[in-house]
Write a protein that holds these residues in place. Structure first.
Motif, PDB file in Angstrom:
ATOM      1  N   ASP A 164       0.827  -1.213   0.000  1.00  0.00           N
ATOM      2  CA  ASP A 164       0.000   0.000   0.000  1.00  0.00           C
ATOM      3  C   ASP A 164       0.859   1.259   0.000  1.00  0.00           C
ATOM      4  O   ASP A 164       0.597   2.207  -0.747  1.00  0.00           O
ATOM      5  N   ARG A 165       1.894   1.288   0.826  1.00  0.00           N
ATOM      6  CA  ARG A 165       2.754   2.478   0.871  1.00  0.00           C
ATOM      7  C   ARG A 165       3.569   2.599  -0.412  1.00  0.00           C
ATOM      8  O   ARG A 165       3.790   3.707  -0.925  1.00  0.00           O
ATOM      9  N   ILE A 166       3.997   1.477  -0.957  1.00  0.00           N
ATOM     10  CA  ILE A 166       4.713   1.493  -2.236  1.00  0.00           C
ATOM     11  C   ILE A 166       3.804   2.049  -3.323  1.00  0.00           C
ATOM     12  O   ILE A 166       4.220   2.863  -4.164  1.00  0.00           O
ATOM     13  N   THR A 167       2.539   1.633  -3.319  1.00  0.00           N
ATOM     14  CA  THR A 167       1.580   2.129  -4.313  1.00  0.00           C
ATOM     15  C   THR A 167       1.372   3.626  -4.167  1.00  0.00           C
ATOM     16  O   THR A 167       1.317   4.366  -5.169  1.00  0.00           O
ATOM     17  N   ALA A 168       1.238   4.097  -2.929  1.00  0.00           N
ATOM     18  CA  ALA A 168       1.023   5.529  -2.703  1.00  0.00           C
ATOM     19  C   ALA A 168       2.182   6.354  -3.247  1.00  0.00           C
ATOM     20  O   ALA A 168       1.979   7.332  -3.984  1.00  0.00           O
ATOM     21  N   TRP A 169       3.410   5.978  -2.919  1.00  0.00           N
ATOM     22  CA  TRP A 169       4.566   6.747  -3.391  1.00  0.00           C
ATOM     23  C   TRP A 169       4.788   6.558  -4.897  1.00  0.00           C
ATOM     24  O   TRP A 169       5.287   7.470  -5.570  1.00  0.00           O
ATOM     25  N   SER A 170       4.406   5.404  -5.446  1.00  0.00           N
ATOM     26  CA  SER A 170       4.503   5.217  -6.900  1.00  0.00           C
ATOM     27  C   SER A 170       3.606   6.212  -7.620  1.00  0.00           C
ATOM     28  O   SER A 170       3.999   6.828  -8.620  1.00  0.00           O
ATOM     29  N   GLY A 171       2.380   6.389  -7.100  1.00  0.00           N
ATOM     30  CA  GLY A 171       1.480   7.370  -7.695  1.00  0.00           C
ATOM     31  C   GLY A 171       2.008   8.783  -7.562  1.00  0.00           C
ATOM     32  O   GLY A 171       1.919   9.592  -8.501  1.00  0.00           O
ATOM     33  N   ALA A 172       2.570   9.100  -6.393  1.00  0.00           N
ATOM     34  CA  ALA A 172       3.139  10.438  -6.204  1.00  0.00           C
ATOM     35  C   ALA A 172       4.268  10.700  -7.180  1.00  0.00           C
ATOM     36  O   ALA A 172       4.375  11.792  -7.769  1.00  0.00           O
ATOM     37  N   LEU A 173       5.110   9.703  -7.397  1.00  0.00           N
ATOM     38  CA  LEU A 173       6.238   9.855  -8.310  1.00  0.00           C
ATOM     39  C   LEU A 173       5.770   9.999  -9.755  1.00  0.00           C
ATOM     40  O   LEU A 173       6.273  10.847 -10.507  1.00  0.00           O
ATOM     41  N   VAL A 174       4.792   9.198 -10.151  1.00  0.00           N
ATOM     42  CA  VAL A 174       4.274   9.293 -11.524  1.00  0.00           C
ATOM     43  C   VAL A 174       3.621  10.649 -11.752  1.00  0.00           C
ATOM     44  O   VAL A 174       3.763  11.254 -12.831  1.00  0.00           O
ATOM     45  N   SER A 175       2.923  11.177 -10.761  1.00  0.00           N
ATOM     46  CA  SER A 175       2.316  12.503 -10.938  1.00  0.00           C
ATOM     47  C   SER A 175       3.389  13.573 -11.084  1.00  0.00           C
ATOM     48  O   SER A 175       3.239  14.526 -11.866  1.00  0.00           O
ATOM     49  N   LEU A 178       9.612  15.887  -7.596  1.00  0.00           N
ATOM     50  CA  LEU A 178      10.212  14.648  -8.096  1.00  0.00           C
ATOM     51  C   LEU A 178      11.197  14.038  -7.099  1.00  0.00           C
ATOM     52  O   LEU A 178      11.110  12.844  -6.779  1.00  0.00           O
ATOM     53  N   THR A 179      12.120  14.832  -6.594  1.00  0.00           N
ATOM     54  CA  THR A 179      13.139  14.293  -5.685  1.00  0.00           C
ATOM     55  C   THR A 179      12.511  13.739  -4.416  1.00  0.00           C
ATOM     56  O   THR A 179      12.879  12.657  -3.939  1.00  0.00           O
ATOM     57  N   ARG A 180      11.531  14.461  -3.871  1.00  0.00           N
ATOM     58  CA  ARG A 180      10.857  14.004  -2.662  1.00  0.00           C
ATOM     59  C   ARG A 180      10.122  12.681  -2.924  1.00  0.00           C
ATOM     60  O   ARG A 180      10.153  11.767  -2.096  1.00  0.00           O
ATOM     61  N   SER A 181       9.473  12.587  -4.077  1.00  0.00           N
ATOM     62  CA  SER A 181       8.722  11.366  -4.394  1.00  0.00           C
ATOM     63  C   SER A 181       9.649  10.181  -4.613  1.00  0.00           C
ATOM     64  O   SER A 181       9.345   9.049  -4.199  1.00  0.00           O
ATOM     65  N   GLU A 182      10.776  10.412  -5.272  1.00  0.00           N
ATOM     66  CA  GLU A 182      11.751   9.334  -5.443  1.00  0.00           C
ATOM     67  C   GLU A 182      12.250   8.835  -4.091  1.00  0.00           C
ATOM     68  O   GLU A 182      12.330   7.613  -3.854  1.00  0.00           O
ATOM     69  N   SER A 183      12.552   9.756  -3.200  1.00  0.00           N
ATOM     70  CA  SER A 183      13.029   9.373  -1.870  1.00  0.00           C
ATOM     71  C   SER A 183      11.951   8.626  -1.104  1.00  0.00           C
ATOM     72  O   SER A 183      12.226   7.640  -0.399  1.00  0.00           O
ATOM     73  N   GLY A 184      10.703   9.079  -1.228  1.00  0.00           N
ATOM     74  CA  GLY A 184       9.603   8.412  -0.549  1.00  0.00           C
ATOM     75  C   GLY A 184       9.412   6.988  -1.018  1.00  0.00           C
ATOM     76  O   GLY A 184       9.200   6.068  -0.216  1.00  0.00           O
ATOM     77  N   LEU A 185       9.493   6.767  -2.342  1.00  0.00           N
ATOM     78  CA  LEU A 185       9.342   5.420  -2.875  1.00  0.00           C
ATOM     79  C   LEU A 185      10.499   4.529  -2.442  1.00  0.00           C
ATOM     80  O   LEU A 185      10.295   3.359  -2.099  1.00  0.00           O
ATOM     81  N   MET A 186      11.710   5.056  -2.432  1.00  0.00           N
ATOM     82  CA  MET A 186      12.850   4.262  -1.987  1.00  0.00           C
ATOM     83  C   MET A 186      12.701   3.870  -0.518  1.00  0.00           C
ATOM     84  O   MET A 186      13.017   2.739  -0.133  1.00  0.00           O
ATOM     85  N   ARG A 187      12.178   4.773   0.311  1.00  0.00           N
ATOM     86  CA  ARG A 187      11.942   4.435   1.719  1.00  0.00           C
ATOM     87  C   ARG A 187      10.875   3.352   1.854  1.00  0.00           C
ATOM     88  O   ARG A 187      11.010   2.423   2.650  1.00  0.00           O
ATOM     89  N   ALA A 188       9.825   3.491   1.073  1.00  0.00           N
ATOM     90  CA  ALA A 188       8.743   2.497   1.133  1.00  0.00           C
ATOM     91  C   ALA A 188       9.243   1.121   0.718  1.00  0.00           C
ATOM     92  O   ALA A 188       8.874   0.100   1.313  1.00  0.00           O
ATOM     93  N   LEU A 189      10.085   1.075  -0.304  1.00  0.00           N
ATOM     94  CA  LEU A 189      10.655  -0.199  -0.750  1.00  0.00           C
ATOM     95  C   LEU A 189      11.588  -0.775   0.309  1.00  0.00           C
ATOM     96  O   LEU A 189      11.561  -1.977   0.594  1.00  0.00           O
ATOM     97  N   ALA A 190      12.402   0.069   0.906  1.00  0.00           N
ATOM     98  CA  ALA A 190      13.363  -0.402   1.905  1.00  0.00           C
ATOM     99  C   ALA A 190      12.661  -1.018   3.107  1.00  0.00           C
ATOM    100  O   ALA A 190      13.177  -1.956   3.728  1.00  0.00           O
ATOM    101  N   SER A 191      11.470  -0.518   3.450  1.00  0.00           N
ATOM    102  CA  SER A 191      10.753  -1.027   4.619  1.00  0.00           C
ATOM    103  C   SER A 191       9.886  -2.234   4.298  1.00  0.00           C
ATOM    104  O   SER A 191       9.365  -2.881   5.214  1.00  0.00           O
ATOM    105  N   ALA A 192       9.720  -2.555   3.002  1.00  0.00           N
ATOM    106  CA  ALA A 192       8.793  -3.625   2.622  1.00  0.00           C
ATOM    107  C   ALA A 192       9.424  -4.721   1.786  1.00  0.00           C
ATOM    108  O   ALA A 192       8.814  -5.779   1.604  1.00  0.00           O
ATOM    109  N   GLN A 193      10.626  -4.511   1.296  1.00  0.00           N
ATOM    110  CA  GLN A 193      11.243  -5.432   0.340  1.00  0.00           C
ATOM    111  C   GLN A 193      12.564  -5.935   0.906  1.00  0.00           C
ATOM    112  O   GLN A 193      13.388  -5.157   1.388  1.00  0.00           O
TER     113      GLN A 193
END
Length: 545
Positions: free
Chosen positions: A174-185, A196-211
């Motif tokens: 769910d968090r990965i999906t949220a940040w993926s949408g933010a990055l695509v927007s 863009l930079t904030r969204s990239e960092s957010g997605l990387m954090r979401a991946l690090a906590s879930a993958q």
């Protein structure tokens, strides 16, 4: 009812103009990603016929009320996220599909566009942005300036909402999906570059906590792993459309995710039945792998992801060599440690019973819970006790905490030795499973061993059962000595099964197919008793010449 009638019932263009106004110059998309994953045409045809179907549930589009649909449950998520646009596009041209898609989007805007409510949950907005941008031609073809302005400005508001709230989504997919949408927007919406930079960092954090580092999700769910590959594939497409280079960390995470997904794919190109899931639709999986834009070999020796893969000349084994997932990351985790699945070419031989996965199901709740037990998996069960407890509320309790693995490859075979401590506290025994696959793919040798360890000892002999659930269509004929069986199937040569140190029974079983429905099948059950000092049981599968 024709699609024209459906659109007529859904049309609310003048109301949108009054609600949102058409005087303001609307925003615009500076890039439109191309979704290379082909949707399900049959589901698209159903959409054109006025029905959105998911598992055992259905909603009528002609009378759709987004407030009544709500936001809870798989069907509501499918409707609210607009993921169905992919299937509509597989069945309808832009001109034909846009009439329906825009009518439904208009209804959504009236219900949810003017206020922040439950439909603005970060994971829903993330997925909605992924599909609104990828299928912009289907929802932005209208000449109604009020509608276009409403949709684009609501999309921009949703993007800003994600920027502030994506980390509030549940950890995991769910968090990965949220940040993926933010990055695509940020990549596709006018004025989004500053985020863009904030969204990239957010997605990387979401991946690090879930993958895990090996690419698999901490939930250990193949069905969610498919979603992960899909999300990152859509992110990758947005980078390409925006003519920007995907961050190296994201590219690596996406490739690792695909390798982990490949690792639990059997010879029929469908998924293994793990963590309450089923094989799914192989065509849908193939479309995802083909269209995600990534290439990777199957992950063989997974550490965190936990699924070890042995393969040789068409024979594939997948073994669960890890503790069950944390209840925080997987609400429907299973007590499946050291279970295995086997396929010979496109024919599955040994399976787990599986489950309905993330779609609505008509299966009784008691059955769904039973499918999570150790006995519903192809492994050893001691005294009819789960290796990891399944509590009354459905969550996982105490059990397996430590899995020790030793894997070796040589010119003759691949070997895996793994043990778990799920029976240590209750019985004072550790379960070890040793498996080898010959490099000609013809012979699988196994041994299940229970070793005494610790202070606790069982006072009397305890019964055990080693279960090998057979795939639908596999017939089993017990040999005269009661120590083996001949396995015949329409899709592979016969296989001979033998066991030593115990007796063999053939019993009824069931398998949850790709539609989430139960199918009757058989299981080989090796039975005996074990004392407090432990013991071992050897078994073998061998393909007939």
């Amino acid at each position: 009812m024709s699609d024209t009638d459906i659109v007529g019932k859904l049309a609310k263009g003048s109301l949108l103009s009054r609600l949102f106004g058409s005087g303001k110059q609307p925003l615009r998309l500076v890039a439109v990603p191309r979704d290379h994953v082909v949707g399900d045409r049959a589901r698209g045809d159903a959409l054109l016929g006025g029905r959105l179907m998911l598992g055992s549930d259905m909603v009528s589009l002609a009378e759709i009320d987004f407030n009544a649909v709500g936001t809870e449950g798989p069907l509501a998520r499918e409707v609210q996220s607009f993921a169905w646009l992919r299937d509509l596009a597989a069945s309808a041209s832009r001109e034909k599909g846009a009439r329906l898609a825009e009518a439904i989007a208009g209804r959504w805007l009236i219900a949810h566009g003017a206020r922040v409510d439950a439909a603005w949950a970060p994971h829903l907005w993330g997925e909605r942005i992924l599909y609104w941008t990828a299928y912009a031609p289907y929802i932005l073809s209208s000449r109604d300036a009020g509608y276009r302005s409403a949709l684009l400005n609501t999309l921009a508001r949703g993007a800003r909402h994600l920027d502030a709230n994506a980390d509030k989504a549940a950890p995991g997919i769910d968090r990965i999906t949220a940040w993926s949408g933010a990055l695509v927007s940020a990549l596709t919406l006018q004025g989004g570059q500053s985020r863009l930079t904030r969204s990239e960092s957010g997605l990387m954090r979401a991946l690090a906590s879930a993958q895990f580092e090996d690419g698999g999700l901490i939930s250990r769910s193949p069905a969610e792993q498919m979603l992960l590959v899909d999300r990152l594939g859509l992110v990758r497409a947005a980078y390409f459309a925006a003519k920007q280079t995907m961050a190296d960390g994201l590219e690596s995470a996406a490739a690792a995710a695909l390798a982990a997904l490949h690792g639990v794919t059997m010879g029929d190109q469908a998924l293994g039945s793990w963590q309450g899931g089923n094989p799914g639709d192989p065509a849908r999986l193939a479309a995802l792998i083909e269209g995600c834009g990534l290439r990777a070999r199957p992950l063989r020796a997974a550490k965190g992801w936990g699924y070890h893969r042995l393969s040789a000349l068409g024979t594939i084994l997948v073994i669960d060599a890890a503790p069950p997932p944390s209840p925080k990351m997987a609400a429907m985790g299973c007590a499946s440690t050291l279970a295995l699945e086997i396929s010979d070419g496109a024919q599955r031989l040994v399976v787990n019973c599986g489950g309905p996965g993330p779609v609505p199901t008509a299966l009784p709740g008691e059955l769904v819970q039973a499918l999570r037990t150790t006995a519903a998996h192809s492994t050893l069960v001691l005294d009819d006790t789960n290796s990891t407890a399944i509590l009354d509320d459905g969550s996982l309790g105490k059990g397996v905490t430590d899995v020790v693995i030793n894997r070796q490859e040589d010119d003759d075979c691949s070997r895996l030795e793994a043990s778990h401590d799920g029976y240590l506290k209750g019985f004072g025994l550790v379960h070890e499973r040793r498996i080898s696959l010959g490099n000609d793919g013809k012979e699988i040798r196994g041994e299940d061993k229970l070793t005494a360890r610790g202070r606790r000892k069982i006072k009397e002999a305890a019964p055990y059962a080693i279960r090998f659930h057979l795939a639908p269509g596999v017939e089993a004929t017990v040999t005269a000595d009661g120590m083996g069986a001949i396995l015949r199937s329409p899709g592979a040569p016969p296989w001979n099964f033998k066991c030593r140190g115990a007796m063999l029974r053939v019993e009824e079983s069931l398998f949850i197919d790709s539609t989430g429905m139960p199918v009757g099948t058989l299981q080989l059950v090796v039975v005996g008793e074990i004392s407090g000092v432990g013991g071992d049981i050897a078994w073998q599968f061998r393909r007939s010449s």
